[in-house]
Scaffold this motif. Structure first.
Motif, PDB file in Angstrom:
ATOM      1  N   LYS A  60       0.893  -1.195   0.025  1.00  0.00           N
ATOM      2  CA  LYS A  60       0.071  -0.116   0.022  1.00  0.00           C
ATOM      3  C   LYS A  60       0.948   1.411   0.064  1.00  0.00           C
ATOM      4  CE  LYS A  60      -4.144   1.880   2.394  1.00  0.00           C
ATOM      5  NZ  LYS A  60      -3.558   3.553   2.515  1.00  0.00           N
ATOM      6  N   ILE A  61       0.898   2.145  -1.094  1.00  0.00           N
ATOM      7  CA  ILE A  61       1.632   3.333  -1.086  1.00  0.00           C
ATOM      8  C   ILE A  61       1.150   4.390   0.063  1.00  0.00           C
ATOM      9  CG2 ILE A  61       2.348   5.139  -2.581  1.00  0.00           C
ATOM     10  CD1 ILE A  61       3.135   2.454  -3.647  1.00  0.00           C
ATOM     11  N   ARG A  62       2.239   4.887   0.891  1.00  0.00           N
ATOM     12  CA  ARG A  62       1.939   5.932   1.672  1.00  0.00           C
ATOM     13  C   ARG A  62       2.336   7.250   0.952  1.00  0.00           C
ATOM     14  NH1 ARG A  62       2.181   3.940   7.074  1.00  0.00           N
ATOM     15  NH2 ARG A  62       3.244   5.958   7.827  1.00  0.00           N
ATOM     16  N   LYS A  63       3.239   7.279   0.367  1.00  0.00           N
ATOM     17  CA  LYS A  63       3.939   8.478  -0.477  1.00  0.00           C
ATOM     18  C   LYS A  63       4.683   8.009  -1.568  1.00  0.00           C
ATOM     19  CE  LYS A  63       4.440  11.818   3.426  1.00  0.00           C
ATOM     20  NZ  LYS A  63       3.011  12.410   3.696  1.00  0.00           N
ATOM     21  N   ALA A  64       4.379   9.097  -2.603  1.00  0.00           N
ATOM     22  CA  ALA A  64       5.161   8.758  -3.846  1.00  0.00           C
ATOM     23  C   ALA A  64       5.885   9.817  -4.370  1.00  0.00           C
ATOM     24  CB  ALA A  64       4.743   8.245  -4.966  1.00  0.00           C
ATOM     25  N   GLY A  65       6.811  10.024  -4.928  1.00  0.00           N
ATOM     26  CA  GLY A  65       7.604  11.506  -5.514  1.00  0.00           C
ATOM     27  C   GLY A  65       7.522  11.505  -6.964  1.00  0.00           C
TER      28      GLY A  65
ATOM     29  N   GLU B 106       9.240   6.201  -7.293  1.00  0.00           N
ATOM     30  CA  GLU B 106       9.744   6.703  -6.020  1.00  0.00           C
ATOM     31  C   GLU B 106       8.712   6.498  -4.859  1.00  0.00           C
ATOM     32  OE1 GLU B 106      11.197  10.850  -6.453  1.00  0.00           O
ATOM     33  OE2 GLU B 106      12.874  10.167  -7.946  1.00  0.00           O
ATOM     34  N   PHE B 107       8.915   5.756  -3.898  1.00  0.00           N
ATOM     35  CA  PHE B 107       7.640   5.440  -3.040  1.00  0.00           C
ATOM     36  C   PHE B 107       8.216   5.071  -1.647  1.00  0.00           C
ATOM     37  CE2 PHE B 107       7.240   0.865  -2.150  1.00  0.00           C
ATOM     38  CZ  PHE B 107       7.859   0.569  -3.078  1.00  0.00           C
TER      39      PHE B 107
ATOM     40  N   ASN C 141       7.388  -2.025 -18.528  1.00  0.00           N
ATOM     41  CA  ASN C 141       6.546  -3.407 -18.226  1.00  0.00           C
ATOM     42  C   ASN C 141       6.287  -3.845 -16.896  1.00  0.00           C
ATOM     43  OD1 ASN C 141       6.509  -4.087 -21.145  1.00  0.00           O
ATOM     44  ND2 ASN C 141       8.811  -4.428 -20.835  1.00  0.00           N
ATOM     45  N   ARG C 142       6.143  -2.785 -15.966  1.00  0.00           N
ATOM     46  CA  ARG C 142       5.803  -3.059 -14.682  1.00  0.00           C
ATOM     47  C   ARG C 142       5.137  -1.819 -14.225  1.00  0.00           C
ATOM     48  NH1 ARG C 142       6.623  -5.865  -9.915  1.00  0.00           N
ATOM     49  NH2 ARG C 142       7.788  -7.520 -11.206  1.00  0.00           N
ATOM     50  N   ASP C 143       3.706  -1.850 -13.843  1.00  0.00           N
ATOM     51  CA  ASP C 143       3.013  -0.757 -13.156  1.00  0.00           C
ATOM     52  C   ASP C 143       3.690  -0.404 -11.972  1.00  0.00           C
ATOM     53  OD1 ASP C 143       0.899  -0.674 -15.012  1.00  0.00           O
ATOM     54  OD2 ASP C 143      -0.262  -2.141 -14.017  1.00  0.00           O
ATOM     55  N   GLY C 144       3.595   1.041 -11.826  1.00  0.00           N
ATOM     56  CA  GLY C 144       4.207   1.877 -10.860  1.00  0.00           C
ATOM     57  C   GLY C 144       3.574   2.148  -9.806  1.00  0.00           C
ATOM     58  N   VAL C 145       3.875   3.422  -9.078  1.00  0.00           N
ATOM     59  CA  VAL C 145       3.388   3.797  -7.613  1.00  0.00           C
ATOM     60  C   VAL C 145       2.485   5.014  -7.422  1.00  0.00           C
ATOM     61  CG1 VAL C 145       5.446   2.393  -6.864  1.00  0.00           C
ATOM     62  CG2 VAL C 145       5.439   5.216  -7.248  1.00  0.00           C
ATOM     63  N   PHE C 146       2.222   5.553  -8.586  1.00  0.00           N
ATOM     64  CA  PHE C 146       1.158   6.574  -8.390  1.00  0.00           C
ATOM     65  C   PHE C 146      -0.318   6.084  -8.500  1.00  0.00           C
ATOM     66  CE2 PHE C 146       4.470   9.462 -10.364  1.00  0.00           C
ATOM     67  CZ  PHE C 146       5.044   9.958  -9.215  1.00  0.00           C
TER      68      PHE C 146
ATOM     69  N   VAL D 266       7.750  17.375  -5.739  1.00  0.00           N
ATOM     70  CA  VAL D 266       6.474  17.248  -5.446  1.00  0.00           C
ATOM     71  C   VAL D 266       6.091  15.771  -4.964  1.00  0.00           C
ATOM     72  CG1 VAL D 266       4.213  17.535  -6.439  1.00  0.00           C
ATOM     73  CG2 VAL D 266       5.897  19.214  -7.060  1.00  0.00           C
ATOM     74  N   LEU D 267       5.297  15.765  -4.019  1.00  0.00           N
ATOM     75  CA  LEU D 267       5.039  14.444  -3.472  1.00  0.00           C
ATOM     76  C   LEU D 267       3.375  14.186  -3.621  1.00  0.00           C
ATOM     77  CD1 LEU D 267       6.776  14.202  -0.083  1.00  0.00           C
ATOM     78  CD2 LEU D 267       7.775  13.494  -2.293  1.00  0.00           C
ATOM     79  N   VAL D 268       2.859  12.852  -3.795  1.00  0.00           N
ATOM     80  CA  VAL D 268       1.609  12.449  -3.805  1.00  0.00           C
ATOM     81  C   VAL D 268       1.349  11.511  -2.736  1.00  0.00           C
ATOM     82  CG1 VAL D 268       0.033  11.407  -5.168  1.00  0.00           C
ATOM     83  CG2 VAL D 268       1.830  12.713  -6.582  1.00  0.00           C
TER      84      VAL D 268
END
Lengths: 316, 316
Positions: free
Chosen positions: A28-33, A55-56, A105-110, A311-313
């Protein structure tokens, strides 16, 4: 779940199904950059379709090895085969069959969740906040330079570019005690460097052939030309950026001056986490703004503005 | 005296006055060799006006230190100031104020006489013939690669190009015991390599990303592209040639694959002379023809023919 989808140079916030990858951890993503590479991917630097972001910091919610469940983690972005020549020879980040988080080829973190092999995960020490931990990946990339070349305390080292990655490179190189200067243009990046006692210089002040090591972080022809001008004969010019299209280079001068041009990419996570734990670097000063995942499109708009650093998400 | 004069991309045999340089040795040329750089200078690669030529063996006929008179010598081509930053930091071949024999602000060796500082001269052992000694300079340039990078016996090393310098590079690299192959096109260069037990390969046989070290000796975009294809991630691509104009390079792939591009120029003379003395290399097999100084224009015509390796010019 919500996710930022990239397709045909268009990003959109979509509802997609939660990822399922047997054998991998569900995080579970907490923060991503947002990184310059993300912005370049949107501009079409490399054809990628899928969920963006690499970045996460997150929390393991499912894992084949249950001892990981509940762990706060960061993750290396290259998922590797372990069997190809590169893997077998100690160069896993160059795995011939790799997939790359949010890049290839790999889904990311946003997104609300992502998956990664357990081998990619590193536990985050309690004393390292989410705001710090989310910088582990770019900090590791900065440290890759020191994996590749020896930086001596007598070396005159010039960093060309003081943006997101340039700041982290400057902070890590400053720890070596080398004779460091950074070419910076904008007021805020200059202020951050000065606050850490790092010397800043302007393009006009650069004397030719006076630098033992030059790190080019702008990704622009102008930046490369300045770096080429600054490097001394037999010096090392580190390429540490995303370059759009082809560059033209005077190879004869590279031969005559015996210049060493060195590409540099992903680096080691553990030393990055240690620097964060010991407070020897402080990437959090780069944070310009933070948006919720539902506002990730606004976050990208903000990150693309000149002079804006990180900027963070947030996913809560 | 007779000399080969280069001016405005034109070479001519001229009668010029014997050189006088106070403090330097006057050397009577015995033999000189035509190098690819000479041919490129005639084609206008670099604006030089003066007597051409930098590969030679000669005899000292006048010297500030009379113990040199009568000595058979070869000479390093960079005449240096000894006082600039490069000189003071052990990089004299990169002296900021250097003149370069037959290349930059210093008359060369396709002539009856030349001059050089005593510091540039190396005595030729008696057992090393003129035909061998005239190869000292390009042999030293070949050895420069081993000054710059470590060649391990387990390294897979590819040399792209089997011409004048390529042959010497192949002969010296073979001594390291590394896993060596050379891309060769023409019949005669292939034969020379096979005779020394050096593996030859064709462009078509080169599998991508399989070579730890690639030495590019063609100076052509095709040669560079082949070298780039052959090198493995984190490998070293040595540029060892004269490149005409600018090259276009995909820098992003250099960054992603963390390639090391290394320019390589002049090398150490003493190890070159030692290899010749011990017969560990044999450059004389490269000799295609020899002309008298009066026929130096014919010598250049011959040297420019495809597949022709070394052409010597004799001054007797």
């Amino acid at each position: 779940m919500q996710a930022l989808w990239l397709e045909n140079n268009q990003i959109s916030l979509r509802e997609v199904s939660r990822p399922v990858k047997p054998g991998e951890a569900l995080i579970k993503i907490r923060k991503a950059g947002i990184c310059s590479t993300d912005l370049e991917l949107v501009r079409g630097y490399y054809p990628y379709t899928g969920i963006l972001g690499h970045e996460f910091v997150g929390e393991v919610v499912e894992s084949p090895d249950t001892t990981w469940v509940g762990a706060r983690v960061v993750g290396e972005i290259n998922a590797v085969c372990g069997a190809c020549e590169a893997c077998l020879n100690g160069r896993p980040t160059h795995c011939e069959n790799r997939t790359v988080l949010g890049i290839s080829n790999r889904d990311g973190v946003f997104a609300e969740y992502t998956t990664l092999p357990l081998a990619n995960l590193h536990r985050v020490p309690d004393s390292v906040s989410d705001e710090m931990a989310v910088f582990t990946e770019p900090l590791a990339a900065a440290l890759e330079i020191q994996e590749q070349i020896q930086i001596k305390s007598t070396d005159r080292v010039l960093v060309v570019g003081a943006g997101r990655l340039g700041q982290l490179i400057a902070q890590t190189l400053a720890l070596t005690g080398c004779n460091l200067s950074v070419v910076a243009r904008h007021t805020f990046p200059k202020k951050l460097l000065t606050a850490r006692g790092i010397r800043i210089t302007s393009e006009e002040e650069i004397k030719p052939h006076q630098w033992d090591i030059v790190v080019e972080v702008t990704g622009s022809p102008d930046g490369f030309n300045l770096a080429r001008k600054a490097i001394r004969p037999r010096g090392t010019l580190v390429l540490k950026s995303t370059y759009k299209g082809e560059m033209t280079v005077d190879f004869s001068s590279i031969v005559v001056d015996e210049i060493n041009i060195l590409g540099s990419r992903c680096g080691p996570f553990e030393p990055a986490l240690q620097l964060l734990e010991k407070r020897e670097v402080d990437p959090t000063v780069l944070i310009a703004d933070e948006f919720k995942l539902g506002d990730v499109l606004k976050a990208f708009e903000k990150a693309a503005q000149p002079g804006v650093l990180k900027v963070l998400v947030e996913n809560k």
